[in-house]
Design an enzyme around this catalytic site. Structure first.
Site, mmCIF file in Angstrom:
data_model
loop_
_atom_site.group_PDB
_atom_site.id
_atom_site.type_symbol
_atom_site.label_atom_id
_atom_site.label_comp_id
_atom_site.label_asym_id
_atom_site.label_seq_id
_atom_site.Cartn_x
_atom_site.Cartn_y
_atom_site.Cartn_z
ATOM 1 N N HIS A 217 36.924 -16.540 -2.115
ATOM 2 C CA HIS A 217 35.973 -15.940 -3.051
ATOM 3 C C HIS A 217 34.663 -15.521 -2.381
ATOM 4 C CE1 HIS A 217 34.829 -14.160 -6.682
ATOM 5 N NE2 HIS A 217 33.636 -14.653 -6.470
ATOM 6 N N TYR A 221 31.946 -11.612 -1.656
ATOM 7 C CA TYR A 221 30.498 -11.371 -1.797
ATOM 8 C C TYR A 221 29.854 -11.079 -0.455
ATOM 9 C CZ TYR A 221 31.159 -12.606 -6.580
ATOM 10 O OH TYR A 221 31.612 -12.605 -7.867
ATOM 11 N N HIS A 368 42.483 -4.426 -9.470
ATOM 12 C CA HIS A 368 41.131 -5.006 -9.575
ATOM 13 C C HIS A 368 40.377 -4.867 -8.254
ATOM 14 C CE1 HIS A 368 37.942 -8.013 -9.777
ATOM 15 N NE2 HIS A 368 38.536 -8.733 -8.850
ATOM 16 N N PHE A 369 41.025 -5.263 -7.153
ATOM 17 C CA PHE A 369 40.187 -5.314 -5.952
ATOM 18 C C PHE A 369 40.039 -3.968 -5.271
ATOM 19 C CE2 PHE A 369 44.106 -7.254 -3.871
ATOM 20 C CZ PHE A 369 44.273 -6.343 -2.835
ATOM 21 N N HIS A 370 40.962 -3.033 -5.509
ATOM 22 C CA HIS A 370 40.695 -1.698 -4.965
ATOM 23 C C HIS A 370 39.547 -1.050 -5.738
ATOM 24 C CE1 HIS A 370 44.370 -2.247 -2.670
ATOM 25 N NE2 HIS A 370 43.998 -1.223 -1.943
ATOM 26 N N ARG A 431 53.013 -7.687 -7.454
ATOM 27 C CA ARG A 431 52.334 -7.226 -6.251
ATOM 28 C C ARG A 431 53.097 -7.767 -5.044
ATOM 29 N NH1 ARG A 431 46.989 -11.041 -4.987
ATOM 30 N NH2 ARG A 431 46.839 -9.641 -3.213
ATOM 31 N N ARG A 432 52.685 -7.355 -3.846
ATOM 32 C CA ARG A 432 53.275 -7.847 -2.594
ATOM 33 C C ARG A 432 54.784 -7.610 -2.483
ATOM 34 N NH1 ARG A 432 50.452 -12.955 -3.756
ATOM 35 N NH2 ARG A 432 48.419 -12.934 -2.685
HETATM 36 FE FE1 HAS Z 1 37.726 -10.457 -7.737
HETATM 37 C C1 HAS Z 1 40.986 -11.448 -7.094
HETATM 38 C C2 HAS Z 1 37.533 -12.729 -10.303
HETATM 39 C C3 HAS Z 1 34.408 -9.635 -8.275
HETATM 40 C C4 HAS Z 1 37.668 -8.815 -4.725
HETATM 41 N N1 HAS Z 1 39.081 -10.177 -6.229
HETATM 42 C C5 HAS Z 1 40.360 -10.649 -6.152
HETATM 43 C C6 HAS Z 1 40.969 -10.217 -4.911
HETATM 44 C C7 HAS Z 1 40.009 -9.512 -4.224
HETATM 45 C C8 HAS Z 1 38.823 -9.480 -5.065
HETATM 46 C C9 HAS Z 1 40.162 -8.881 -2.844
HETATM 47 O O1 HAS Z 1 39.137 -15.135 -11.327
HETATM 48 C C10 HAS Z 1 42.415 -10.477 -4.487
HETATM 49 C C11 HAS Z 1 42.610 -11.689 -3.642
HETATM 50 C C12 HAS Z 1 44.077 -11.808 -3.273
HETATM 51 O O2 HAS Z 1 44.558 -11.001 -2.452
HETATM 52 O O3 HAS Z 1 44.773 -12.653 -3.842
HETATM 53 N N2 HAS Z 1 36.270 -11.029 -9.079
HETATM 54 C C13 HAS Z 1 36.407 -11.947 -10.054
HETATM 55 C C14 HAS Z 1 35.178 -12.039 -10.836
HETATM 56 C C15 HAS Z 1 34.299 -11.147 -10.258
HETATM 57 C C16 HAS Z 1 34.987 -10.542 -9.149
HETATM 58 C C17 HAS Z 1 34.929 -12.911 -12.009
HETATM 59 N N3 HAS Z 1 36.315 -9.409 -6.725
HETATM 60 C C18 HAS Z 1 35.012 -9.191 -7.101
HETATM 61 C C19 HAS Z 1 34.334 -8.406 -6.099
HETATM 62 C C20 HAS Z 1 35.250 -8.165 -5.090
HETATM 63 C C21 HAS Z 1 36.489 -8.812 -5.500
HETATM 64 C C22 HAS Z 1 32.884 -7.979 -6.190
HETATM 65 C C23 HAS Z 1 35.131 -7.427 -3.805
HETATM 66 C C24 HAS Z 1 34.066 -6.833 -3.355
HETATM 67 N N4 HAS Z 1 39.032 -11.791 -8.573
HETATM 68 C C25 HAS Z 1 38.737 -12.656 -9.584
HETATM 69 C C26 HAS Z 1 39.891 -13.541 -9.819
HETATM 70 C C27 HAS Z 1 40.878 -13.176 -8.904
HETATM 71 C C28 HAS Z 1 40.306 -12.093 -8.132
HETATM 72 C C29 HAS Z 1 40.039 -14.608 -10.809
HETATM 73 C C30 HAS Z 1 42.284 -13.795 -8.738
HETATM 74 C C31 HAS Z 1 43.301 -13.004 -9.438
HETATM 75 C C32 HAS Z 1 44.685 -13.553 -9.207
HETATM 76 O O4 HAS Z 1 45.262 -14.092 -10.168
HETATM 77 O O5 HAS Z 1 45.227 -13.481 -8.089
HETATM 78 C C33 HAS Z 1 32.864 -10.925 -10.729
HETATM 79 O O6 HAS Z 1 31.962 -11.029 -9.666
HETATM 80 C C34 HAS Z 1 32.678 -9.628 -11.454
HETATM 81 C C35 HAS Z 1 31.342 -9.567 -12.157
HETATM 82 C C36 HAS Z 1 31.039 -8.188 -12.634
HETATM 83 C C37 HAS Z 1 30.768 -7.839 -13.885
HETATM 84 C C38 HAS Z 1 30.475 -6.379 -14.178
HETATM 85 C C39 HAS Z 1 29.087 -6.164 -14.727
HETATM 86 C C40 HAS Z 1 28.779 -4.704 -14.794
HETATM 87 C C41 HAS Z 1 27.687 -4.149 -14.289
HETATM 88 C C42 HAS Z 1 27.515 -2.671 -14.351
HETATM 89 C C43 HAS Z 1 26.222 -2.267 -14.983
HETATM 90 C C44 HAS Z 1 26.205 -0.793 -15.069
HETATM 91 C C45 HAS Z 1 25.647 -0.064 -16.057
HETATM 92 C C46 HAS Z 1 25.893 1.385 -16.017
HETATM 93 C C47 HAS Z 1 24.921 -0.675 -17.194
HETATM 94 C C48 HAS Z 1 30.786 -8.808 -14.993
HETATM 95 C C49 HAS Z 1 26.665 -4.955 -13.603
HETATM 96 C C50 HAS Z 1 24.740 2.204 -15.542
HETATM 97 C C51 HAS Z 1 25.295 3.564 -15.433
HETATM 98 C C52 HAS Z 1 24.549 4.711 -15.338
HETATM 99 C C53 HAS Z 1 25.258 6.002 -15.296
HETATM 100 C C54 HAS Z 1 23.071 4.704 -15.244
HETATM 101 CU CU CU1 Z 2 37.675 -14.823 -6.031
#
Ligand code: HAS
Ligand code: CU1
Length: 540
Positions: A217, A221, A368-370, A431-432
């Protein structure tokens, strides 16, 4: 300040990173073709798994590590206005990482390390792969050490002064990576290398997966923080405004550092080796670690709104149109935030135990991760490269419209590639796996999405090649940049006093230690207290 030698040094890092990115992009396109099952001629699970392993390692470890190191060196020198500390040692770190990459490339490309980028045992890779990965990590530790040293030197020379935000965040990232990489280092050194060398017959996959989750995890970040540094320290100025709150930004970086470490079990929800109580504790942490991203969305959007209104935007939404969409840094930030909304939503789904059972190990997860890595994160790496290029090469970008076309096509390609993967995951596609023609009614429903992912992959490959072309052509043939643009001042209006907790890391390191002991202590210890069974090797 970056002198000529340091600029060359940073460019070396960027070119290794982007060369890896280019090669991995070509492999990625082959993979969508193969995986679709629509082209029986190119189907080969042997080639597919060699390719997807190389692709994953190049994107997740090589592109990121070299980019983060290069950007970190540039940020430290520019923000602190200091020369690079011990360039000789820094070069040693660089060459260690290059040597590690080359060593790992041999078994990867010859099909002897088809273990995917997570290299979970009991699938075994050739020993060279594990040694190469170790050297890459050791090279990155040199970078961490230099970043922390420059941060400490600056603090000593400026007692009581506020560390400029980009450097505060870079130091947070170096500390984060030292903590994070310890898990995988223990796994590789004490389990995988002895096992691959035949010193032990079996490996305990449960312990290995637990140690890998310690790294998995926070590593995401580690990749993300440079993108956030750009959002906070380059985007507001590029949009014609200023950062809404320097303190909120620091809070976000501290939260990312502290909370991303003790939560890796959200990758192990469906694994049997850890108990439900610990999984719950890690789940709570996972929801907490979404907060700094929400804070970032708020602060950056507020900064953009201030800029848009300064530029004459009126009404509830008028400021969005008033933003300089033709500035590559601003455009990338806007597209990145849009992708973050959807990618973060997917992350929250993954983090929710019951919904994780539905999507775990399906195509949803690469979706998700792409979206959130290749999309949200890498599009900002591209913007950072465009932003730094004139300063590093002394030449302006050779075109003003090509970078915009490149960023838009990257965004469109990502959306077209990852939306079908989310749907395919919900339709049950694992996947995989390589080819997915099961010839049943279930897989018939997959076909339209498989076609769409090929289109997305093709757009992304074209965009990746255009990115490399723009950088290479600008460096060779771009018009000389005016001297005034060469002196990048990365500092985001720092200097205002902040609370000492937001200007140092001592307390936070202690907090991490306590949280790691609480969340990983017993889960690791249990493997030594109970009788467990190992597995023999499977693989090449
Ligand atoms: Fe993830 C699996 C949970 C963020 C990368 N993640 C992965 C894997 C990768 C990855 C590579 O809980 C696969 C690993 C593998 O090969 O097995 N991830 C999360 C959560 C977040 C999260 C809770 N992940 C990331 C980031 C990554 C990344 C960042 C890479 C850079 N992820 C998981 C979980 C798995 C997982 C499980 C396991 C799944 C499984 O079963 O295998 C959080 O950090 C996300 C928080 C983000 C938000 C979005 C807030 C939105 C915002 C936008 C504001 C924009 C506005 C628009 C208002 C809640 C801040 C303005 C627009 C205008 C036009 C002005
Ligand atoms: Cu993670």
């Amino acid at each position: 300040m970056l002198d000529t030698a340091s600029k060359k040094f940073v460019l070396y890092h960027f070119w290794v990173a982007f060369a890896a990115f280019g090669l991995a992009s070509v492999l990625g396109f082959y993979q969508v073709l193969e995986r679709s099952g629509l082209l029986p001629l190119i189907e080969s699970s042997r080639v597919y798994f060699a390719s997807v392993s190389t692709h994953g390692v190049l994107m997740a470890f090589v592109l990121t590590t070299f980019f983060i190191m290069g950007f970190g060196y540039a940020t430290a020198c520019n923000a602190l206005r200091m020369p690079l500390w011990n360039p000789r040692l820094a070069w040693v770190g660089f060459w260690l990482a290059v040597a590690g990459t080359l060593l790992a490339a041999v078994p990867l490309l010859s099909g002897k390390a088809s273990v995917l980028y997570t290299f979970y045992p009991p699938i075994q890779a050739h020993t060279l792969f594990y040694i190469g990965a170790t050297l890459l990590v050791v090279g990155s530790w040199v970078w961490c050490f230099i970043m922390i040293r420059m941060y400490l030197d600056w603090k000593k020379q400026h007692p009581g002064a506020t560390v400029p935000l980009p450097m505060y965040a870079t130091t947070a990232n170096a500390i984060l990576w030292l903590w994070a990489s310890l898990g995988v280092a223990l796994e590789v050194l004490f389990q995988l290398i002895p096992w691959a060398l035949g010193w032990v017959d079996t490996v305990d996959p449960g312990l290995a997966r637990t140690l890998f989750s310690w790294t998995l995890h926070p590593i995401v970040y580690f990749w993300l923080i440079p993108a956030y540094i750009a959002l906070y320290s380059r985007v507001p100025q590029a949009a014609g405004g200023r950062l809404f709150s320097d303190e909120l930004a620091r809070v976000a970086f501290v939260m990312l550092l502290v909370l991303s470490l003790p939560i890796g079990f959200h990758h192990l929800y469906m694994d049997p080796e850890q108990g439900s109580g610990f999984k719950l504790a890690h789940a709570v942490g996972t929801f907490l670690v979404a907060l700094p991203t929400l804070l970032t969305g708020f602060t950056v959007t507020a900064s953009l709104e201030m800029a848009g209104r300064t530029r004459g935007g009126v009404g509830l939404m008028g400021w969005i149109g008033a933003l300089p969409w033709r500035n590559p840094v601003v455009l990338a930030a806007l597209l990145s935030l849009l992708m973050l909304i959807a990618g973060g939503f997917g992350g929250i789904v993954n983090a929710s135990y019951a919904m994780n059972t539905m999507v775990h190990n399906t195509a949803w997860v690469p979706g998700h991760f792409h979206l959130i890595f290749a999309g949200t994160t890498v599009i900002l790496y591209m913007a950072i490269a465009y932003d730094l290029w004139p300063g590093l090469t002394g030449r302006q970008l050779h075109s003003t419209s090509a970078p915009l076309l490149q960023l838009w096509t990257w965004f469109i390609g990502i959306i077209v590639l990852t939306s079908p993967w989310h749907v395919l995951g919900l339709l049950g596609q694992p996947r995989r796996i390589s080819s997915v023609t099961y010839n049943s009614l279930l897989t018939l429903a997959w076909t339209p999405y498989e076609l769409a992912m090929i289109v997305g992959g093709a757009i992304m490959l074209a965009s990746a090649l255009l990115f490399l072309h723009i950088l290479a052509k600008s460096q060779k043939k771009g018009v000389m940049a005016p001297a005034s643009t060469l002196d990048q001042t990365d500092s985001a209006e720092s200097g205002a006093p902040v609370h000492s907790l937001l200007n140092g890391f001592k307390v936070w390191n202690l907090v991490i230690l306590v949280l790691m002991l609480a969340n990983y202590g017993y889960p690791i210890l249990q493997f030594f207290l109970t009788r467990t069974y190992g597995s023999v090797a499977f693989g090449y």
